[in-house]
Scaffold this motif. Sequence first.
Motif, PDB file in Angstrom:
ATOM      1  N   VAL A   1       0.853  28.094  36.310  1.00 45.45           N
ATOM      2  CA  VAL A   1       0.008  28.620  35.232  1.00 45.45           C
ATOM      3  C   VAL A   1      -1.251  27.764  35.156  1.00 45.45           C
ATOM      4  O   VAL A   1      -1.285  26.623  35.632  1.00 45.45           O
ATOM      5  N   PRO A   2      -2.331  28.272  34.565  1.00 47.69           N
ATOM      6  CA  PRO A   2      -3.562  27.487  34.454  1.00 47.69           C
ATOM      7  C   PRO A   2      -3.361  26.258  33.570  1.00 47.69           C
ATOM      8  O   PRO A   2      -2.478  26.229  32.706  1.00 47.69           O
ATOM      9  N   PRO A   3      -4.183  25.217  33.753  1.00 47.09           N
ATOM     10  CA  PRO A   3      -4.110  24.042  32.878  1.00 47.09           C
ATOM     11  C   PRO A   3      -4.218  24.434  31.401  1.00 47.09           C
ATOM     12  O   PRO A   3      -5.015  25.303  31.038  1.00 47.09           O
ATOM     13  N   GLY A   4      -3.363  23.825  30.599  1.00 41.16           N
ATOM     14  CA  GLY A   4      -3.353  24.117  29.169  1.00 41.16           C
ATOM     15  C   GLY A   4      -2.440  25.253  28.772  1.00 41.16           C
ATOM     16  O   GLY A   4      -2.309  25.549  27.577  1.00 41.16           O
TER      17      GLY A   4
ATOM     18  N   GLY B   1       5.844  15.237  27.066  1.00 34.06           N
ATOM     19  CA  GLY B   1       5.818  16.274  26.051  1.00 34.06           C
ATOM     20  C   GLY B   1       6.559  17.530  26.449  1.00 34.06           C
ATOM     21  O   GLY B   1       6.451  18.557  25.768  1.00 34.06           O
ATOM     22  N   ASN B   2       7.332  17.477  27.543  1.00 34.58           N
ATOM     23  CA  ASN B   2       8.164  18.611  27.922  1.00 34.58           C
ATOM     24  C   ASN B   2       9.347  18.694  26.961  1.00 34.58           C
ATOM     25  O   ASN B   2       9.966  17.681  26.623  1.00 34.58           O
ATOM     26  N   LEU B   3       9.672  19.904  26.536  1.00 37.82           N
ATOM     27  CA  LEU B   3      10.781  20.134  25.608  1.00 37.82           C
ATOM     28  C   LEU B   3      11.974  20.652  26.386  1.00 37.82           C
ATOM     29  O   LEU B   3      11.932  21.765  26.948  1.00 37.82           O
TER      30      LEU B   3
ATOM     31  N   GLY C   1      -0.561  19.169  30.000  1.00 37.78           N
ATOM     32  CA  GLY C   1      -0.607  19.008  28.551  1.00 37.78           C
ATOM     33  C   GLY C   1       0.784  18.757  28.004  1.00 37.78           C
ATOM     34  O   GLY C   1       1.717  18.439  28.745  1.00 37.78           O
ATOM     35  N   SER C   2       0.939  18.901  26.702  1.00 32.88           N
ATOM     36  CA  SER C   2       2.184  18.596  26.011  1.00 32.88           C
ATOM     37  C   SER C   2       2.676  19.812  25.236  1.00 32.88           C
ATOM     38  O   SER C   2       2.022  20.268  24.303  1.00 32.88           O
ATOM     39  N   ALA C   3       3.848  20.323  25.614  1.00 36.92           N
ATOM     40  CA  ALA C   3       4.451  21.429  24.878  1.00 36.92           C
ATOM     41  C   ALA C   3       4.869  20.976  23.485  1.00 36.92           C
ATOM     42  O   ALA C   3       4.808  21.748  22.527  1.00 36.92           O
TER      43      ALA C   3
END
Length: 262
Positions: free
Chosen positions: A219-222, A185-187, A241-243
């Motif tokens: 950065v923190p999760p999420g 989910g990386n853009l 997560g997914s951006a």
Amino acid sequence: MTRWITLLTDFGHQDAYVGVMKGVICRIHPQAQVIDLCHEIPPQDCRTASFQLLQAFPYFPEGTVHLVVVDPGVGTNRRAIALDFGHAYGVGPDNGVFSQVCDRYPPQRVVQLTQARFWRTPHPSATFHGRDIFAPVAAHLSRGVDLEELGSPLDPKALVRLPNLGYERTPHGVQGWIQASDRFGNLITTLPADLLTEGDCYVETRGQQIPVAKTYGDVPPGSLIALVGSHGFIELAVNRGSAQKLLGCENGAPVWLIKQCS
């Protein structure tokens, strides 16, 4: 002569299409070494295909034939082409899938595939040029057939180019675009890493100001983050997560790299 052949398609793995193309290659050149780059390109997504080909291109031996079949215009008057990059070859549709490779590695020769004797059949299917034109041509190239035998010369400058694959400076900041998303989910944007040398920056898209850091874990999760991926472009990600899901950005969506005010 034996050359490697890579396969990049949007065929997936549910159907026999990829296997059929390999069978055609093996019948023409049984000694060819065939490598699957990816068959999960989103259907008809030439931008993602162009990006994925660029990522793989420099890592293969000299003489490799890169066969790309992401072809929403199959059966129409879009051209079928083969390209000679000097140290490698490309075979596929002239619909922009070679855009980024051509920008980074300008082709020395390009031909339109008009010589049917190098096809599987002089009467190709209107829906499967991968089987009937592109795979046979790649096989012939891999066994040493010269590019000029395959068809009529084309001016490389006349090839189809996809739009919005670079960046431009605007009053708001340096504008780029989303060019692909990966399994996580990386853009991936079209903004190159060297833009980050110009000072402290953040990335803006969909009303979000996304901080720039070095690793996902900064950065923190999420949380959203912008960082340089292994491909050399700035990407937008979410730690664990997914951006793509969080931002809802589609391929081609605009992004801006903005310098922090001191």
